[in-house]
Structures are given as C-alpha cells and as structure tokens.
Design a protein around this motif. Structure first.
Motif, PDB file in Angstrom:
ATOM      1  N   LEU A   1     -25.396 -33.734  65.289  1.00  0.00           N
ATOM      2  CA  LEU A   1     -24.682 -32.700  66.198  1.00  0.00           C
ATOM      3  C   LEU A   1     -24.113 -31.720  65.251  1.00  0.00           C
ATOM      4  CD1 LEU A   1     -23.951 -32.894  69.409  1.00  0.00           C
ATOM      5  CD2 LEU A   1     -21.663 -33.644  68.417  1.00  0.00           C
ATOM      6  N   LYS A   2     -24.271 -30.479  65.698  1.00  0.00           N
ATOM      7  CA  LYS A   2     -23.607 -29.202  64.653  1.00  0.00           C
ATOM      8  C   LYS A   2     -22.324 -29.211  65.323  1.00  0.00           C
ATOM      9  CE  LYS A   2     -28.067 -26.849  64.429  1.00  0.00           C
ATOM     10  NZ  LYS A   2     -28.096 -26.158  63.476  1.00  0.00           N
ATOM     11  N   LYS A   3     -21.424 -29.806  64.577  1.00  0.00           N
ATOM     12  CA  LYS A   3     -19.988 -30.330  65.185  1.00  0.00           C
ATOM     13  C   LYS A   3     -19.190 -29.078  65.344  1.00  0.00           C
ATOM     14  CE  LYS A   3     -19.715 -32.039  61.472  1.00  0.00           C
ATOM     15  NZ  LYS A   3     -19.056 -32.349  59.863  1.00  0.00           N
TER      16      LYS A   3
ATOM     17  N   GLN B   1     -19.119 -40.891  62.852  1.00  0.00           N
ATOM     18  CA  GLN B   1     -19.690 -41.087  61.554  1.00  0.00           C
ATOM     19  C   GLN B   1     -20.086 -39.800  60.916  1.00  0.00           C
ATOM     20  OE1 GLN B   1     -19.442 -44.019  60.663  1.00  0.00           O
ATOM     21  NE2 GLN B   1     -20.818 -45.358  61.586  1.00  0.00           N
ATOM     22  N   ALA B   2     -20.561 -38.960  61.525  1.00  0.00           N
ATOM     23  CA  ALA B   2     -20.774 -37.512  61.144  1.00  0.00           C
ATOM     24  C   ALA B   2     -19.955 -36.684  60.754  1.00  0.00           C
ATOM     25  CB  ALA B   2     -21.757 -36.472  62.023  1.00  0.00           C
ATOM     26  N   HIS B   3     -18.656 -36.938  61.479  1.00  0.00           N
ATOM     27  CA  HIS B   3     -17.312 -36.383  61.188  1.00  0.00           C
ATOM     28  C   HIS B   3     -16.618 -36.835  59.900  1.00  0.00           C
ATOM     29  CE1 HIS B   3     -14.849 -32.907  62.338  1.00  0.00           C
ATOM     30  NE2 HIS B   3     -13.787 -33.670  62.459  1.00  0.00           N
TER      31      HIS B   3
ATOM     32  N   PRO C   1     -31.133 -28.078  59.006  1.00  0.00           N
ATOM     33  CA  PRO C   1     -30.705 -26.692  59.306  1.00  0.00           C
ATOM     34  C   PRO C   1     -29.049 -26.482  59.413  1.00  0.00           C
ATOM     35  CG  PRO C   1     -32.187 -27.608  60.742  1.00  0.00           C
ATOM     36  CD  PRO C   1     -31.813 -28.856  59.815  1.00  0.00           C
ATOM     37  N   ASP C   2     -28.335 -27.427  59.916  1.00  0.00           N
ATOM     38  CA  ASP C   2     -26.741 -27.233  59.715  1.00  0.00           C
ATOM     39  C   ASP C   2     -26.421 -26.758  58.563  1.00  0.00           C
ATOM     40  OD1 ASP C   2     -24.708 -26.934  61.448  1.00  0.00           O
ATOM     41  OD2 ASP C   2     -23.983 -28.926  61.457  1.00  0.00           O
TER      42      ASP C   2
END
Lengths: 702, 702
Positions: B170-172, B365-367, B556-557
């Motif tokens: 996710l593009k946070k 997790q991503a954050h 890409p992010d």
C-alpha cells in the motif's frame, strides 16, 4: 475478550437442502462444520507457533554460539512438548462422544461411497482402516486427528523444496570431483546397508517369534523394506554444523553428496522392494525372477527420473538462455519456480520418482540456468528456495516430535528397537569402511581414517526416513517400523547431531584457517562498528591472508573467493570428473549458457557453421572478459579488501564508503568463478605446507 | 518413451489387510489408488503448465507493450482453452463406469461414516451432496473432478498472500491522506451497492417466477447475498495498468484503497447476511431484530478482525524492534512470514475473518515492522510476497477460466444474467456518484468528474467475488449466482480491463511528466547500453527534471524520490489524516520502530523517565541523521543523478562506476522518505503551474 459467534458458510456443500425441511438438522451439521473448520485453523496455528518458537530459540542459540543442539533437534523437542500437551493436557474437544453411524457392505472397501438419506445422495471418500478397538474413539480424538497430516503432504509439498534446494545449493566442483566415490557410497553403500539391516532385522524378528513377542505377521520383505527406509541418511544437521565451522570441503562434499543421493536411492529401493512382493500370491519368500524384476524396476525408475530432471533443467536453461525475461525478474523467478515444481509432478504423473527428478533438476538448474538468470533473479530464486527449504525442514522435524505422541497406532517393541539400533550401526559400518578401503585403492586423494570415522558418525536419519515410514502405516509390521524409525531419528539427531562439533575437533577435521575466516565473517555480519574489524586486521598478521575477498551475504559457496593468477586444472581430479568437465565446459555450457568459451573455438573446424549459429555474441565478450579478469585478479601480497555492504575496508585501516568496486563488485562468468574456487585449494595446500595456522582469540569462545 | 509401471505404495492405508486373504481385491484397490495419485499429479501439472504458458505470454505482451489485455485476462483465456480440452477433448478416463455402491441411513448426513466390510471397519468422510441425476456420472468425470479444488483452498491458501501483499505494498501516505473518502466508498458504498443490487435482483427473480423461468427457491436473502459477493471490486487489472502508466496518485490511492477495503467489507457483509437468515425457521422475510443482529455481527467481526491484524503487526514490530534477528535475514524473513500467516489462522480460529485481519496486518507490517528489518530482509520479504502474490493471482484467474467448463452444476439463466449485468452498473453508479458528491462537499482536493467516471469504469470484479461465490454452490440459487458471477468477472476483466488505457487517455487522467519518467525507467531497466540514456538526457531539456532520483529495482513507491529541501506538511491534508499522522509520528513510530523522533522530544516533560526508557539509542542517531539529510537533500537546479546498478550517470553525460553514493545510497529513515514524497507533490504542482509538459519521442510507440 469475548469470542463473537461468527456465522460461517456451510463448509460441507451437501449439508444444506435449499431451505426446505430439516432446519434443526441442517443447523447441527453447520455447527459441526464450523467447529471442524475452527479446529483446522487451530491445528495449523499450533504448527506455526511451534515454528515461530523454534526460530526465536534458534536465534538465541546462534547468538550464544550454542552448537550442541541443532535447530532441527530443537524443533523436535518443541514438537514433543506440544505433542504431550495435546495428548494429555487437553480434555476431549468432541461435542458428542457417540460412535458414528456405520453401514455394512459385502464387497471390499471402495474409494467412493454413496449415502442415501431419504432420497438425497451424499458422497463419501475413504479415509482409512480403523482398528476395531479404536471405533469408539473416532470422534473423541478429534484434535489429535486434526494434527495428523496426510503422508502425501510430506511427499508432494514438503520434500520437493528441501530436495531441490539440496541440488541447487550443491557445491558443484567438489561434488563432481568426488562423483565416483559419492556414487559408490550412495548406490552400492545404500544397497549393502539395506541388505545388512534387512537380514539382521529378520534375525531379530525370528527371535521375537521365538520369545513370543510378535503378535502379527512380519515377512522378510518387510525387513528389507525397513532396511531401505532406514538407510537414507539426512544431510541436514551435520552439514549445517560443517557449514558453520567450515570443515574440510572434500569431506563435506562426500557427506553431502552421499546423503542427497542416498535419499533418492532409498526411495526407489523401497518401492522396488514393494514391487518385489509377488503380486496376488502371499508367499513373501525368495523368488529369482521377482528379484531381477525389482532390480530392473530400480534401474528403470532411477534412470528415467534422472533423465526427466535433467531434461527439464535443460529446457529451463534454454528458455532463460534467450535472456528474454531479463527485464522482468518476477516473471523469471516465477518461471524458474514453476518449471522446477513441474519436474516433480511430471515425474510422478509418468510413474517415475519425483524426488529423484527434482534433485537432478536442481543440480542442472544450478549448473546452467543459474548463469543465464539476471542478477536479481539469481538472488531471488536462491532466497525463495532458502526460505521454503527452511520452513519445510523445520516443519517436518517439529511434526516428528509431535507424531511421537499424537500418532495413534504406535507399536513399541523393545527387542525390535534395540535390534534396529544395533543393525543400523553395523549397516553403516559395512557401508563406509569396506567401500572406503576399495575406493582408496583407486583414489589419489585418499579418504583418511578420520574422514571415515566422521562419515560413520555422521549417519544421521531424518526427514526422508520419516517420510518413507509414515507413508504406509496400515499393518502391524509397518506400525512397528514407524515407531522404531521415529526413535532412531530422535536418537541420531540429538546424540550424533549434538556430538558433531566435539567429534570434528577430536578427529582433527577442522581447518584452523577457515575457523579464523568464519569468525571474521560472523564479526562482519554482526558488527556495525567497522573500526573494530579494522583494528583486528591491524593487530594480526595480515600478510598471510592476502588472497581472500569476502562478499558478505552471499552463499558460502561464493563467500570464499580467492583472487589468484593461475588457471590450470588440478591434476589429481578423478578421470570421470575430467572427462565430464571437458565435455561440459566445451560443449554443454556454451550451448546452454552464456558463459564458457565460444563454440567456434571448441568444436572441430568441420562444424564451423553450426558453431557460429549456436554461439551467442555474449560468449565472445565473455572470452574477452575472461582474459581481462585473468590479469585483474593478480594481487600483490598485503592487499586485502573486505567489503561490508557499501563500505570497503582496506587492510591499511582506512575505511572508505565508495561502494563495491573492482574485484568483488564485478560478476565474472561462472567459469572464472570455478577457476577461483580451484585456486583456493591450491592456496590452501600452500598454506598448510608452510605450516601456518592462524587462530583468532575469538576461537576460545567457541 | 515407454512408461514404466511404477510400483506405488498403498495410498489408502485401509486398503491393505495385512497380507491375509483378498489379494486380488487388494491389488485392484492399489491400482485404483495409483491411478488416482497419477491423476492428481496430472491435474496439478495442468495448472502449472497453464501458469508457465501465461508467464511466457505475459513476457511477450510486456515486451511488445500490449496493454489491451492484462495478464489476468490472459490467464483466464488459457484457462478457458484448457477447460474446453478437458471437457470435450479427453475421453472418459474412468476404468469402470459403474455406479459406486450406496447405503442408506435414516438420519441426516454425518461428517464421518463407518463402513463394515466383513468385520473390518473403514472410515469415510463426507465430500458433498450429489445431484440425483449426477449419480451415474460420479466415476465418469474423474478428470473433471480432479481439477476442481476445495473452495477452502482459495480462502486459506490463495487469498491470504494476495490480500497481505495488497496491504504490504500500500502506498501509505496517499492511502492515509484519502482515508476518509476510501472508508466512505468501501463501507457506505459497498453497503449501498449491495442493497441496490440485491433489490434489483429480487425484482429480476420475481420476473423470472412470473415468466416461469425459475424452477427452484430463490429468497430475498439470496439476492442480498448475491449483492454482497458481487460488490467486491478487484484491484488487480486496473491498478497494474495504473502502475505501468503512472496515472494520478490520488486516483490510484482511491481505487486501490476502495477495492482492498471493500473485499474485506464484502466478505464480512456476506457472512452477516447468512447469519441474518432466521435460524431454524425458514421465513426468509424481513425481521428487524435479525437485521440489527446482522449489523452487530458485521461491526463485531470487522472490528475484531481489524484489531487482531493490527495487534499481530505490532507484536512483530516489537520483536523485530530488538534488532535481534538482524544477523540472520533468513530467520527474520521466516518469522515475518509465519507471523503474518498466523494472523490469518488466529482470526479464523477465533471466529473472525482472516482476510480482514491479514489485510490490516499487512498494513501494520509495512508501516512499522518494515522499518525495523535489516536491509536484506526488507528485500526478501517484499520479493517473497511478490512471487507468492503473482502465482496465487494468476492461479485463481486461470482456475476461473477452467471452472467455466469443468464446474459441473452451472445454471445459465439468461434473464438472471442480463439482470445482473444491469444491476451491477446501477449499483456501482449509485455508489460512486452520490458519495463523490457528498465527499466533495468536505474535500479541499475535489474528486473531479473524470476521476468519478474512471472509478465507475474501474469497477472490475475478480478473485474475491469468485472465491465468495464458489464457497457454497450447494443450492440451485447459489449455482445460478456462481455462473453469473463467473460471467461478470470475465466480462469486466476483458472489457473494462482492456479498456483502461484508452479510458485513461480519454479522461485525461494520465500525467505527461510521469509518462516520461516511466519510459525512462523502462529504458533504464532494459537497456544495457548506458550511453543511450546519457544521449537522451543530453538531447532533452533536463533543467526541468532536476529533482528526480531513480533507484531502479526498487518498488514504484520508492522509485520516484524527489530531492527537495522543505519539510512542511501539506496544508490540504484531511483532518483525520493529520490527527492520525501526528499521533503515529510522535508516539507509535518511536515506540515501535527506530525511525521517527526520540520520545524524549515528543512526550510531555512529566513522562521524561518513561520516554528515556523507551527511546532507543538509534532514535537519537536518527534525529541527527535527519538533520544531516536535510542539508544533503538540497540540490541545485541542473543536478540529476540516475543510478543504474552500480553505475551512476550524471546529467552532464559522464558515466562513472563508483556505485550508489550520496543521495540514493543512503537509506534515510522513513520519515524523511515521507517528507520526500510530499515534496514530490509540491514540485508536481510547480511544474504543472509552469505549464511544462515533457513528452518523450518514445511516447509515440505506446
């Protein structure tokens, strides 16, 4: 926290009758299905938490440098503990304790059964035979049954990544150099071990009959089958420790090669023995025609599986040869994964052995396809299979621990177990010592006494023995075998696995120089403070270390790359290896990969046009690069470059962050890598002949 | 090549009776089991070859820049073709065509049935209900049955990696900035869509009853259920194209966020609707108490699953916070994988929804965790989930193609299908347009008309709708829904998916500047010859491009990192976002990760000791680095550094191979990354306000 009653779908489609009559009944089935789904989740969760716990403890062990217990041994212990809890700690989770309804048929068991409930038909599939004394426990042992996997899962899902990874991470050069010895140990040795164990166990079984300890049938073929499944040694534990301690590479290659190949031999051997049982008639005595049929089947299956694995590997190499997927590493990795997996299925679908096929597929992929992949894909594929292998392996070992308590039909027979322990030692000894003696007659590089003892000691039994034993646990004999196999695995992994480090020291197989390096690598990986390392380099005599370049984070096979100047092949290589090497280097590599010399220089002149047609432009470039690399790699004494991440540390203590450049940054074709590896050995010899033994102070902590 | 008759073990344990009587019978069962195992392998092989074929064609499409058909559409077409072959091309593979034996019971279907064959008991498990007209085909359609998977496989094995990857990638920032709108579309929008479709379909069903086209029961709750499953839009196809074309980031965030969240909403909504059916009684009419119970269940399950996912994510972050596994990237990756997977199972075991939990686990997790992982592990985890997601997704789509021909109980009802197509358009429209109007009242950044049309157009149905529909196909109504869902998925993926590129151009959603960049990235990835790029840079006006630094091979992010100098947060951010951002940045990030400011500076003075205790030394270092990075990041106009692998290309055309250094090589804490992203937007605005549109000549090829 209150658990909210979640509405679930009907997991069993047939349980719903379109909203018509029988609402309460429907509701009961729905609830049952929900409960079953929840238990499924809980049992999977148990395994995952087990693995998580194992990982955290592994870290602790690695951190503290504990070597008396390997991660697989640890996984088994945790498995045992959870098994005890599941067996004795949890009250019966069943919601009704009644015996399930039964119906009678005169015919034998069929795979599909229809049930007619007031005009509606339901389909049932066969799950297995139930012991008549177990009937009333069927529903009671729900949780224990849930954590019991279908043996097919081991063969079709867990073993392929383990075996493929073994083939893919094979240290090719050392493997091929010792190919003759490895094949002897794997084929002849396993066959000897199988027959010795089989015959000894037949004696034990006869003894049990005399004493009156045997309550059911146990045939000679059953004994041979046991010999086959218990002859498969496991590479896991010993080799992990070898890798950590950087023990002798030739011994490593012998042990690794043998254990990988004898897995394949054992699986084919055991199925041949099953085929040997004369069909339809239950004589189970010796029959010459059946014996030769078995041998024929063995050879047929083995060579067929081998060919299938090699062919799929070559096809993948040819696809990747075109470089077409280079821009899309994801596609490349996915293709690589799928092709390797399809090898297994293709072999199984054709009636060959998938495990053997996937092993040779792995070796072929590592040898050819690996060179054609883009740099990112090589990393991705390695890491993907590393993770899969790690998870599958630890899962199998923790499942083994669990199985000791959750498997419901254990047959503990003290005589059989003691007999089996003695038999496997005799079997292993009659494999290693006589064959080593014979091999030493022909080898230039003799297999020393300490190596032989180490190989004897390293005969651990593991995942493959377990998987073969659990595949069929229908009869009394097979259940006894399964229990015994499980105990042998526990014993060998804990005792022999734990004893590897002292045994290595005791037999003087460890190489001091390499211990030093291993500590350096550890220091490099774990220390953020570079100046410490620089300090270490400064305070020690670095002039003897001039030829090592490290690339931290690369696999051990590539870690130790010497930077030498000579390229001649070693003269002591086995003739089999040399023959193969020449053919492979001159013809196969240029056709299948972009490394190796151009075909135009290796093929005879008459094949000129064909050679031109098959040689890629990169091959010419490569041959140029090879020559360049040649001169690049000459290093003067005292030069030492260690790269850690983006930071290069030079021996004079200056730390610059200019990134990997020069020697290590450049990715030479695999041919030069092989040459480099070869060079390492020459240097090793040199160092040993000079009598230099460099041992770090860190060594004392180990 | 002759296929060697391989001896196989008894796959069905119960089929062996210890070598006693009934040898021929035993042999027959053994052969049957062998045949069944072979068919299993063949059917799996079919899927793997399908995927391989898909990958090769995807490459061809990517290579030729074909955008009218996405890989998922392609996978479906191949699936369809193979389905046709399996259905009509292969003669019945069954070895005996007789109806399996059946027995009768008066009670309802039970999950476990015992079969008594002359004193021996065999256990059978329920597979499902069989249509009475299908009884004689049970054995005949072996191959077709083999390629039919248990719906549980979709939910428990294939969906989790897809959903987790969605959350993880996710593009946070853009997601959180549009959080209010996303939640509105996902919750309110999906509910509206569900009810609109449900009511329209109820009308259609009534019409069918009038015309006499409906042969079985079809309740109002069934219609609502259909509305729920068909309201889940799929992010796959459209977003892949968005990513390739680098369309507007806010539109991307809206669409991605909506489609990811409405999967979660649809799954909970559909189970709430099933729970709404008054238990035991079959009224299926409106009942207020049941309705509110459903709403309560919906809220309970959703918030419970959300909490569970977030908690597991936080626990993983806390474990990885200790940096303990940094030396062992393999362990770190394995732990990460296991913790994420256990979230799913834990939620299922507790009666929550695993899919929702795993989505929020991925986001957490991503954050947080992502920042604590070692550099190698961040790559590994990303790549691992990328591969898993890619394989799972393509598998599901090719299975959909296959299912159209291999599923045995299709119910094609023209009126229902046409009605459903109309209903989903109306449902989508009544979701997007009214809600956009309402949202625009409160938004500073209005959602433009072209964005609304694009969102309307991008309402593709995919994996989740299919998985929900196939979960229960027992009744006539459900079979009709399944068939219709399948057709809707085909139509939307092919027509809407294929039309995305022209639609984007038509609605002017593409951003010219970003097209330029996308072409550059493509050129960088596929061109080995760096001088071409340097040439391109030289021949074009580069003074406007001063602020872009590329890191090829990163997602890409991260690809597009502007190098700016100001750090102020944007004023137009939503208040919800700002509130959350402050709390997260000041308290959560410092506690859970090593990035962010030290707690000592953000917590009130009274909490001094606690803050000191919780702040890691790295946090202080980070805050120093942040200040350093600040000054580092100031670039003068005209500076442009493109890094490709180890080679840095500077705008003045000189190509040096000194490796990534300075700006790109350094991994600044995520806070600075976020700031950088923010900066990009400011620069975008600037560029657009200056009216500069840079389009490359390459653009013409697209």
């Amino acid at each position: 926290m209150e658990v909210i009653e979640a509405p679930e779908f009907n997991y069993l489609d047939g349980a719903e009758d379109g909203g018509g009559g029988g609402g309460m009944e429907e509701l009961a089935t729905e609830k049952e299905a929900e409960e079953s789904h929840r238990q499924d989740s809980v049992s999977l969760l148990t395994f995952i938490l087990l693995l998580t716990l194992t990982i955290l403890t592994i870290w602790l062990f690695k951190h503290r440098r504990v070597r008396f217990l390997h991660e697989t041994g640890l996984a088994m212990i945790y498995g045992l503990l959870v098994g005890v809890i599941l067996r004795y700690g949890i009250p019966s989770t069943s919601y009704h304790n009644k015996t399930p309804p039964s119906c009678s048929l005169k015919e034998g068991p069929v795979s599909t059964l229809l049930l007619n409930v007031s005009g509606k038909f339901f389909e049932y599939t066969l799950k297995g035979e139930i012991n008549s004394r177990e009937i009333h426990n069927v529903e009671q042992n729900d949780m224990l049954r849930k954590v019991t996997f279908d043996p097919e899962v081991f063969f079709n899902i867990l073993l392929p990544p383990i075996i493929f990874h073994a083939g893919y991470s094979l240290k090719k050069r050392h493997f091929f150099r010792n190919l003759g010895s490895i094949l002897t140990y794997a084929f002849l040795g396993t066959a000897i071990s199988c027959f010795v164990i089989g015959n000894l166990m037949y004696g034990v079984v006869k003894l049990m009959q005399v004493v009156g300890q045997l309550t059911d049938k146990f045939y000679y073929t059953d004994c041979l089958f046991f010999g086959a499944i218990i002859s498969a040694t496991d590479p896991v534990t010993v080799l992990a420790i070898f890798n950590e301690l950087h023990a002798d590479v030739d011994l490593y290659a012998l042990l690794f090669g043998e254990s990988v190949m004898n897995d394949a031999v054992a699986i084919v051997l055991s199925s041949s023995i099953v085929a040997y049982q004369p069909a339809g008639v239950n004589t189970h005595t010796f029959d010459a025609s059946a014996f030769f049929k078995s041998v024929g089947i063995f050879l047929g299956i083995f060579s067929g599986s081998f060919a299938m694995g090699a062919v799929t590997g070559v096809v993948t190499a040819l696809i990747s040869f075109q470089y077409i997927l280079h821009c899309f590493p994801l596609l490349e990795t996915a293709l690589f994964f799928l092709m390797s997996w399809s090898t297994f299925l293709l072999a199984e679908a054709c009636g060959f052995t998938g495990v053997v096929a996937v092993l040779f597929c792995g070796i072929t992929q590592a040898h050819y396809t690996y060179n054609n992949l883009s740099e990112e894909s090589t990393k991705r594929t390695k890491q993907l299979f590393e993770v899969l292998h790690f998870l599958a392996e630890n899962f199998i070992f923790s499942y083994m621990g669990l199985a000791l308590f959750t498997f419901q039909n254990h047959v503990f027979s003290p005589i059989f177990i003691v007999g089996a322990f003695i038999a496997i030692f005799i079997g292993r000894a009659s494999n290693i010592y006589p064959l080593s003696f014979l091999l030493n007659l022909g080898r230039r590089h003799k297999i020393g006494g300490n190596f032989q003892h180490m190989m004897m000691f390293a005969g651990l039994r593991g995942a493959m023995a377990f998987a073969l034993a659990i595949r069929d646990t229908a009869t009394y004999a097979r259940q006894m075998m399964f229990t015994t196999t499980l105990l042998i695995v526990f014993f060998t992994v804990w005792v022999f696995g734990g004893g590897t480090t002292p045994m290595l020291s005791c037999l003087h197989v460890r190489s001091g120089k390499l211990i030093l390096i291993s500590h350096w690598v550890e220091a490099l990986q774990c220390t953020v403070n570079h100046t410490t390392i620089v300090q270490v380099i400064k305070t020690h005599n670095t002039s003897d270390l001039y030829f090592f370049c490290f690339r931290v984070g690369v696999d051990p096979d590539q870690d130790l790359q010497p930077c030498g100047d000579s390229f001649q092949t070693k003269q002591e290589s086995a003739w089999l290896f040399r023959l193969w090497y020449t053919f492979d280097h001159n013809y196969l590599k240029p056709i299948l990969t972009h490394s190796g010399p151009p075909l135009t220089t290796t093929l005879p002149v008459c094949c000129g046009p064909l050679a031109h047609c098959l040689t890629s432009p990169q091959a010419y470039e490569n041959s140029e690069q090879l020559r360049d690399a040649d001169s690049d790699l000459i290093l003067t004494d005292g030069d030492l470059t260690l790269t850690y991440g983006d930071t290069a540390i030079t021996a004079n203590g200056a730390s610059s962050s200019s990134g990997p450049k020069g020697l290590n940054g450049k990715r030479n074709g695999s041919t030069s890598e092989e040459a480099l590896e070869r060079e390492l050995d020459t240097r090793e010899q040199e160092l040993l002949s000079r009598g230099t033994r460099l041992v770090f102070p860190i060594e004392d902590h180990a």
